[in-house]
Design a protein around this motif. Structure first.
Motif, PDB file in Angstrom:
ATOM      1  N   PHE A   1       0.835  -1.206   0.000  1.00 23.11           N
ATOM      2  CA  PHE A   1       0.000   0.000   0.000  1.00 23.11           C
ATOM      3  C   PHE A   1       0.867   1.253   0.000  1.00 23.11           C
ATOM      4  CE2 PHE A   1      -1.869   3.322   2.769  1.00 23.11           C
ATOM      5  CZ  PHE A   1      -2.903   3.739   1.937  1.00 23.11           C
ATOM      6  N   LEU A   2       1.919   1.279   0.819  1.00 23.13           N
ATOM      7  CA  LEU A   2       2.787   2.454   0.891  1.00 23.13           C
ATOM      8  C   LEU A   2       3.479   2.715  -0.442  1.00 23.13           C
ATOM      9  CD1 LEU A   2       4.365   1.907   4.434  1.00 23.13           C
ATOM     10  CD2 LEU A   2       2.705   3.674   3.776  1.00 23.13           C
ATOM     11  N   ILE A   3       3.925   1.648  -1.098  1.00 18.97           N
ATOM     12  CA  ILE A   3       4.581   1.819  -2.403  1.00 18.97           C
ATOM     13  C   ILE A   3       3.574   2.311  -3.437  1.00 18.97           C
ATOM     14  CG2 ILE A   3       5.742   0.595  -4.297  1.00 18.97           C
ATOM     15  CD1 ILE A   3       7.161  -1.102  -2.188  1.00 18.97           C
ATOM     16  N   MET A   4       2.337   1.815  -3.360  1.00 17.78           N
ATOM     17  CA  MET A   4       1.312   2.295  -4.293  1.00 17.78           C
ATOM     18  C   MET A   4       0.967   3.761  -4.031  1.00 17.78           C
ATOM     19  SD  MET A   4       0.968  -0.086  -6.331  1.00 17.78           S
ATOM     20  CE  MET A   4       2.626  -0.642  -5.915  1.00 17.78           C
ATOM     21  N   ARG A   5       1.019   4.190  -2.768  1.00 17.86           N
ATOM     22  CA  ARG A   5       0.780   5.603  -2.467  1.00 17.86           C
ATOM     23  C   ARG A   5       1.899   6.477  -3.069  1.00 17.86           C
ATOM     24  NH1 ARG A   5      -2.757   8.033   1.299  1.00 17.86           N
ATOM     25  NH2 ARG A   5      -1.664   9.874   0.511  1.00 17.86           N
ATOM     26  N   GLN A   6       3.126   5.988  -2.996  1.00 14.03           N
ATOM     27  CA  GLN A   6       4.248   6.732  -3.580  1.00 14.03           C
ATOM     28  C   GLN A   6       4.079   6.854  -5.091  1.00 14.03           C
ATOM     29  OE1 GLN A   6       7.560   4.391  -2.152  1.00 14.03           O
ATOM     30  NE2 GLN A   6       6.935   4.732  -0.013  1.00 14.03           N
ATOM     31  N   LEU A   7       3.700   5.761  -5.736  1.00 12.22           N
ATOM     32  CA  LEU A   7       3.472   5.773  -7.176  1.00 12.22           C
ATOM     33  C   LEU A   7       2.308   6.690  -7.545  1.00 12.22           C
ATOM     34  CD1 LEU A   7       3.905   4.716 -10.059  1.00 12.22           C
ATOM     35  CD2 LEU A   7       2.533   2.711  -9.452  1.00 12.22           C
ATOM     36  N   SER A   8       1.234   6.616  -6.778  1.00 17.02           N
ATOM     37  CA  SER A   8       0.046   7.394  -7.088  1.00 17.02           C
ATOM     38  C   SER A   8       0.292   8.898  -6.945  1.00 17.02           C
ATOM     39  CB  SER A   8      -1.112   6.972  -6.182  1.00 17.02           C
ATOM     40  OG  SER A   8      -1.489   5.637  -6.453  1.00 17.02           O
ATOM     41  N   GLU A   9       1.123   9.291  -5.971  1.00 15.75           N
ATOM     42  CA  GLU A   9       1.440  10.714  -5.835  1.00 15.75           C
ATOM     43  C   GLU A   9       2.082  11.243  -7.111  1.00 15.75           C
ATOM     44  OE1 GLU A   9       4.128  13.824  -3.167  1.00 15.75           O
ATOM     45  OE2 GLU A   9       3.963  11.729  -2.539  1.00 15.75           O
ATOM     46  N   MET A  10       3.014  10.457  -7.671  1.00 12.81           N
ATOM     47  CA  MET A  10       3.674  10.879  -8.908  1.00 12.81           C
ATOM     48  C   MET A  10       2.696  10.895 -10.075  1.00 12.81           C
ATOM     49  SD  MET A  10       7.459   9.088  -8.613  1.00 12.81           S
ATOM     50  CE  MET A  10       6.904   7.377  -8.406  1.00 12.81           C
ATOM     51  N   MET A  11       1.812   9.891 -10.137  1.00 15.39           N
ATOM     52  CA  MET A  11       0.874   9.781 -11.250  1.00 15.39           C
ATOM     53  C   MET A  11      -0.143  10.911 -11.276  1.00 15.39           C
ATOM     54  SD  MET A  11       0.173   5.757 -10.940  1.00 15.39           S
ATOM     55  CE  MET A  11      -1.512   6.066 -11.350  1.00 15.39           C
ATOM     56  N   VAL A  12      -0.646  11.284 -10.112  1.00  9.11           N
ATOM     57  CA  VAL A  12      -1.624  12.374 -10.051  1.00  9.11           C
ATOM     58  C   VAL A  12      -0.971  13.683 -10.498  1.00  9.11           C
ATOM     59  CG1 VAL A  12      -3.013  13.785  -8.475  1.00  9.11           C
ATOM     60  CG2 VAL A  12      -3.065  11.290  -8.291  1.00  9.11           C
ATOM     61  N   ASP A  13       0.290  13.856 -10.150  1.00  9.41           N
ATOM     62  CA  ASP A  13       1.008  15.066 -10.528  1.00  9.41           C
ATOM     63  C   ASP A  13       1.359  15.080 -12.017  1.00  9.41           C
ATOM     64  OD1 ASP A  13       2.150  17.433  -8.966  1.00  9.41           O
ATOM     65  OD2 ASP A  13       3.852  16.899 -10.231  1.00  9.41           O
ATOM     66  N   GLU A  14       1.685  13.901 -12.562  1.00 10.35           N
ATOM     67  CA  GLU A  14       2.074  13.796 -13.973  1.00 10.35           C
ATOM     68  C   GLU A  14       1.410  12.561 -14.593  1.00 10.35           C
ATOM     69  OE1 GLU A  14       6.343  14.076 -14.561  1.00 10.35           O
ATOM     70  OE2 GLU A  14       6.560  15.215 -12.696  1.00 10.35           O
ATOM     71  N   PRO A  15       0.162  12.658 -15.037  1.00 10.57           N
ATOM     72  CA  PRO A  15      -0.552  11.495 -15.595  1.00 10.57           C
ATOM     73  C   PRO A  15      -0.161  11.217 -17.045  1.00 10.57           C
ATOM     74  CG  PRO A  15      -2.000  13.398 -15.558  1.00 10.57           C
ATOM     75  CD  PRO A  15      -0.717  13.847 -14.925  1.00 10.57           C
ATOM     76  N   VAL A  16       0.975  10.543 -17.226  1.00 20.69           N
ATOM     77  CA  VAL A  16       1.519  10.318 -18.573  1.00 20.69           C
ATOM     78  C   VAL A  16       1.686   8.829 -18.846  1.00 20.69           C
ATOM     79  CG1 VAL A  16       2.742  12.519 -18.586  1.00 20.69           C
ATOM     80  CG2 VAL A  16       3.891  10.486 -17.699  1.00 20.69           C
ATOM     81  N   ALA A  17       1.936   8.494 -20.118  1.00 26.90           N
ATOM     82  CA  ALA A  17       2.185   7.107 -20.500  1.00 26.90           C
ATOM     83  C   ALA A  17       3.537   6.654 -19.967  1.00 26.90           C
ATOM     84  CB  ALA A  17       2.159   6.970 -22.028  1.00 26.90           C
ATOM     85  N   GLY A  18       3.641   5.368 -19.647  1.00 29.32           N
ATOM     86  CA  GLY A  18       4.909   4.820 -19.199  1.00 29.32           C
ATOM     87  C   GLY A  18       5.055   4.750 -17.695  1.00 29.32           C
ATOM     88  N   SER A  19       4.228   5.476 -16.968  1.00 28.89           N
ATOM     89  CA  SER A  19       4.150   5.402 -15.514  1.00 28.89           C
ATOM     90  C   SER A  19       5.520   5.446 -14.867  1.00 28.89           C
ATOM     91  CB  SER A  19       3.385   4.144 -15.111  1.00 28.89           C
ATOM     92  OG  SER A  19       3.162   4.100 -13.724  1.00 28.89           O
ATOM     93  N   PHE A  20       5.848   4.412 -14.044  1.00 27.18           N
ATOM     94  CA  PHE A  20       7.084   4.467 -13.267  1.00 27.18           C
ATOM     95  C   PHE A  20       8.316   4.448 -14.151  1.00 27.18           C
ATOM     96  CE2 PHE A  20       4.418   0.771 -12.643  1.00 27.18           C
ATOM     97  CZ  PHE A  20       5.072  -0.222 -13.374  1.00 27.18           C
ATOM     98  N   GLY A  21       8.201   3.950 -15.387  1.00 25.76           N
ATOM     99  CA  GLY A  21       9.314   4.064 -16.322  1.00 25.76           C
ATOM    100  C   GLY A  21       9.587   5.529 -16.645  1.00 25.76           C
ATOM    101  N   HIS A  22       8.530   6.303 -16.822  1.00 25.41           N
ATOM    102  CA  HIS A  22       8.656   7.738 -17.076  1.00 25.41           C
ATOM    103  C   HIS A  22       9.292   8.455 -15.891  1.00 25.41           C
ATOM    104  CE1 HIS A  22       7.438  11.950 -17.737  1.00 25.41           C
ATOM    105  NE2 HIS A  22       6.929  11.914 -16.519  1.00 25.41           N
ATOM    106  N   PHE A  23       8.845   8.128 -14.668  1.00 25.95           N
ATOM    107  CA  PHE A  23       9.362   8.826 -13.481  1.00 25.95           C
ATOM    108  C   PHE A  23      10.822   8.469 -13.222  1.00 25.95           C
ATOM    109  CE2 PHE A  23       4.730   8.396 -12.550  1.00 25.95           C
ATOM    110  CZ  PHE A  23       4.419   9.735 -12.778  1.00 25.95           C
ATOM    111  N   ALA A  24      11.178   7.210 -13.433  1.00 17.59           N
ATOM    112  CA  ALA A  24      12.578   6.809 -13.268  1.00 17.59           C
ATOM    113  C   ALA A  24      13.449   7.535 -14.283  1.00 17.59           C
ATOM    114  CB  ALA A  24      12.711   5.296 -13.427  1.00 17.59           C
TER     115      ALA A  24
END
Length: 456
Positions: A57-80
């Motif tokens: 759950f904590l890791i999903m919250r970390q991912l979701s914070e980034m996604m809400v801020d930048e809703p783009v294709a590629g998800s965690f690949g994009h953020f990395a």
């Protein structure tokens, strides 16, 4: 027919994403994998699932914070890629794609096991092929068709688990489950920690992989109709759903039947109700576990095609994979992912011994890299936001303490795996796999530089 468009369509509604987030975690890990963890830990496996669920759950919250801020294709690949460097983005994206090609193979294999409960003479590859054609056919229609199919697959799973919990509680309260049933089963057969704390610790590696698939929510950002509302809602509901559907269902299961009589290799949910002479219930549950495997494979088809598309957006994969048809389906990415899965399934059925073990060892290594990269990318993401004086709309709790706690937990899982002879190969595959990805990155960047020079 393909078009010149390269834009995904925002066709996923809030209800689709909420059920996808839940459905991604309810699959083979719950219905088939719990037999292994119960054997290792006994009733204390309940505590193991609660702890692992909190970390997930904590890791999903970390991912979701980034996604809400930048809703783009590629998800965690994009953020990395953006916050940790191009090599990190390459590793994150391709690692995820390979990981879920292998998970696809495992789910297709599980379909064969479930179908053979009714038809023992039907070859496993026949059932796998049927599932393969169905899921890829759904994804060919459009993203809304995938969302609807996943919604109803998940509804079936959720309704069945709730019904099973209610029915199990009724059997316990009425005495209809027989003399061997009772809540006392949680502590009378060797105690709650039947194999000591060591048994619980050694089960944690397998337990963690039951929650693989939750991050599918991260792939939906570019196709969510309203990511700022739907993603936080789906993420926040993850924790209590894990507690109900894993911990609650297992507590009922272990109360109905002594844990030391559960046999690995088949769904304990089906076997227990069969042993209780609830034949119709056992058949219904087998329909549900079959639906669960179909659902997870369906999610894998979607996730893999979108991650490959995201890699192309970032320049880590050929630009030909960016092409989508008039319905917003990335056909080339879907086709490449389907071919790769078919090859893995072929290897599985041709040499089911060593090949399968090595492939799944790679899947285990891939998931560790995937989750660690999400948490690390989030650390860098928040540092960049703070340096710029910006605030995010959906901050994860107790940053950065929870990031370091999650990374420490994942490091502990690696240590547990190394201490487990059956899982040690996965630990050795982590550096080996990173070397393979590094070679791939050098080759891809060299090709990219050559193309840039030729067009300049």
């Amino acid at each position: 027919m393909a078009s010149d468009d390269t834009t995904l369509h925002r066709g996923l509604k809030s209800r689709h994403i909420q059920l996808m987030a839940l459905g991604g975690a309810i699959g083979t890990g719950l219905f088939l994998g719990v037999a292994e963890t119960v054997k290792l830990a006994g009733p204390s496996v309940l505590l193991g699932y609660a702890v692992a669920g909190l970390v997930a759950f904590l890791i999903m919250r970390q991912l979701s914070e980034m996604m809400v801020d930048e809703p783009v294709a590629g998800s965690f690949g994009h953020f990395a890629d953006k916050y940790c460097g191009r090599f990190a983005g390459f590793v994150s994206g391709w690692n995820y794609w390979v990981l879920y090609v292998l998970v696809s193979m495992a789910e297709l294999s599980a379909v064969g096991i479930y179908v053979q409960y009714w038809f023992p003479n039907v070859p496993a590859w026949v059932s796998a092929l049927g599932c393969f054609v169905l899921a890829n056919g759904i994804s060919l229609i459009n993203v809304r068709a995938f969302g609807e199919s996943e919604f109803w697959f998940s509804v079936i799973k959720v309704a069945a688990i709730i019904a099973m919990i209610v029915y199990g509680v009724f059997l316990l309260a009425s005495g209809g489950a027989g003399p061997q049933a009772g809540v006392s089963n949680l502590w009378t057969h060797g105690g709650f920690f039947a194999h000591g704390i060591q048994g619980l610790v050694m089960s944690m590696a397998i337990i963690m992989f039951s929650f693989g698939g939750l991050e599918v929510i991260g792939i939906t950002a570019a196709e969510a109709a309203d990511p700022s509302r739907s993603i936080p809602r789906a993420t926040n509901q993850t924790l209590w759903r894990i507690l109900v559907f894993y911990v609650g269902a297992l507590a009922v299961l272990l109360s109905l039947y002594p844990w030391d009589q559960i046999v690995p290799g088949a769904s304990p949910f089906v076997l227990i109700f069969k042993a209780l002479d609830a034949g119709v219930v056992a058949h219904v549950l087998n329909v549900v576990v079959l639906t669960a495997a179909l659902s997870v494979y369906n999610s894998c088809v979607y996730s893999n095609s979108r991650m490959l598309y995201g890699l192309a957006v970032q320049g880590h994969a050929p630009r030909a994979l960016l092409r989508v048809n008039e319905r917003g389906v990335p056909l080339a990415s879907l086709a490449v992912s389907a071919v790769a899965t078919a090859l893995c399934v072929g290897v599985n059925y041709a040499v089911p011994g060593k090949a399968l073990g090595l492939l799944m060892g790679l899947a285990v290594a891939g998931m560790l890299i995937n989750w660690a990269m999400i948490s690390w990318s989030h650390l860098r993401f928040r540092a960049a936001k703070q340096a710029a004086g910006e605030r995010t709309a959906f901050p994860s709790p107790l940053y950065p303490l929870t990031n370091w706690a999650c990374l420490l937990y994942l490091a502990g899982i690696v240590a547990i795996m190394y201490a487990t002879p059956e899982l040690r190969v996965s630990v050795w595959m982590i550096p080996a796999w990173l070397v393979v990805l590094a070679i791939g990155y050098r080759a891809a960047e060299g090709r990219r530089a050559r193309i840039a020079r030729a067009t300049s």
